[in-house]
Design a protein around this motif. Structure first.
Motif: not given
Ligand code: PHE
Length: 447
Positions: A44-56
């Motif tokens: 979950f943390v990994l997906v969250y970090l991907l979301c932060i950098f590629f989307i957020g």
């Protein structure tokens, strides 16, 4: 009344601080750890970090750029920009959905922030002395079952927020934020040292960073995406409103990097601390909403000078929460003022009143209405939280990204977000092709 924003930040640093103030709050310290625990940790943390950098990050840059270029509250900023781009006025929907999302979020945010205030008072009165894990559980469930006190604390937080936004003490709050940010950071460092002393720091670290994909579901991926938006205050116009007060001289690219960096760092620190306490005391990581409230007091009870650190910690979290709630009122208050000429005080009371009433539903969801399911498994709080965080924010962000990538005239985009050469190509490619499809993919998969 002019439809343009008249205020401005005194400096780029003030803007960055206020935006970090909006971003860092209960989302990092209360919400992030508990949803990591509910969704199984590392993956979950990994997906969250991907979301932060590629989307957020790309959406954050877009949102503050639209604010500075549109020079108004989110509704009028989008109208101004749509006109410049000769596009449909319908883009103003970004502003409207944002205002709705911000009031929904304020409603439950203040109820939870109320619990933090209650814990601050408990820490001052020394209630955490000799607290065992089971006593901490009892203390939390006792507070939740007491609807009257919860209404009181929720009302107090709404009242403080309204007072700050209406009373023009924002300057004072900005000063407070500049003390709060380093203060919160230092307290988290102290807690990290404590976490290391428990002997369970490495367990906590591998729980958060060792990805076990079997523990992650599609709905978990949607929750990670929603959390990325929630934590960065994205997709509802709060950052757009703050961006509209930024002067020409400030670098939005640099500001965005600071905001994302600090927000992510603080969430990770909070997670590491809380999971060390969880494992050291044999508690369950998936206990949900109560995670912060049932772990940290136990740690404060065990550490030297625990009462002092507890009071400081809860005081800083209250400030962090208030610097977020005031940004939630910004889109709506700006719109009512700039469009209808409604005074700041009247707008603040009107919007705050709606949030207060809705917040009563959240308060009751923890006691009298706990068994009352509004939709499927979700009670009132769960439903409001889901619609705002996992539906309205990603959709708002999607539209913000699409507008910036495809509709906004190139000259404006490059003026607001100047990046040189290949970095520009990369940024544009991400914003055009990766970000929107990623949001849609997660969104459809998650629903
Ligand atoms: N980002 C804030 C937090 O993490 C919450 C928030 C969301 C504030 C949206 C403003 C707008 O606590």
């Amino acid at each position: 009344m002019s439809k343009l924003s008249a205020q401005s930040w005194s400096s780029q640093t003030m803007f960055i601080l206020a935006a970090i103030g909006s971003a860092v709050g209960l989302g990092n310290i209360w919400r992030f750890p508990y949803i990591v625990g509910e969704n199984g940790g590392g993956a979950f943390v990994l997906v969250y970090l991907l979301c932060i950098f590629f989307i957020g990050l790309p959406i954050l840059w877009s949102e503050i750029a639209l604010g500075r270029a549109g020079k108004a509250n989110p509704v009028n900023a989008m109208l101004n920009l749509a006109q410049e781009a000769k596009a449909s006025k319908g883009w103003a929907v970004i502003g409207f959905s944002g205002i709705i999302a911000s009031i929904l979020i304020l409603s439950f945010y203040s109820a939870i922030a109320g619990l933090i205030v209650a814990y601050f008072v408990k820490s001052l009165s020394g209630d955490f002395a000799n607290l065992s894990p089971s006593m901490a559980e009892g203390m939390f469930s006792g507070l939740l079952s007491d609807a009257g006190s919860m209404v009181f604390w929720h009302s107090l937080v709404i009242f403080l927020t309204l007072g700050i936004v209406a009373g023009g003490v924002k300057a004072g709050l900005e000063k407070a934020i500049s003390i709060m940010m380093p203060g919160l950071f230092v307290i988290l460092l102290v807690l990290l040292v404590y976490a290391a002393s428990t002997g369970y720091f490495s367990a906590s670290f591998s729980y958060m960073f060792y990805p076990d994909f079997s523990a992650l579901s599609w709905s978990g991926v949607l929750i990670a995406l929603g959390q990325a938006f929630f934590s960065l205050s994205l997709g509802l116009g709060a950052m757009m409103a703050y961006g509209s007060y930024v002067g020409r001289g400030a670098s939005l690219i640099k500001s965005g990097l600071w905001i994302v960096g600090m927000d992510t760092l603080i969430a990770i620190m909070a997670g590491l601390v809380i999971f060390s306490i969880v494992f050291a005391n044999g508690m369950a990581p998936n206990q949900g909403v109560g995670l912060l409230f049932q772990t940290l007091p136990v740690a404060f009870a065990q550490m030297p000078f625990g009462e002092v650190f507890a009071s400081l910690f809860f005081a800083f979290v209250i400030l962090a929460a208030l610097s977020s709630t005031i940004s939630l009122l910004e889109p709506g208050v700006g719109w009512l003022g700039q469009t209808f000429g409604l005074g700041r005080k009247a707008s603040v009371w009107f919007l705050g009143g709606i949030a207060w009433i809705l917040g009563l539903g959240t308060v009751l969801s923890f006691n009298l209405w706990a068994e009352f399911k509004l939709v499927g498994e979700l009670n009132f709080f769960g439903f409001v939280e889901f619609v705002a965080t996992n539906v309205l924010l990603p959709l708002g962000g999607l539209l913000i990204g699409i507008f910036t990538a495809w509709v906004l005239p190139k000259a404006i985009r490059e003026r607001e977000l100047p990046v040189a050469g290949w970095a520009n190509a990369l940024f544009l490619f991400t914003l055009r092709f990766i970000t929107p499809f990623a949001i849609l993919w997660v969104f459809i998969g998650g629903l």
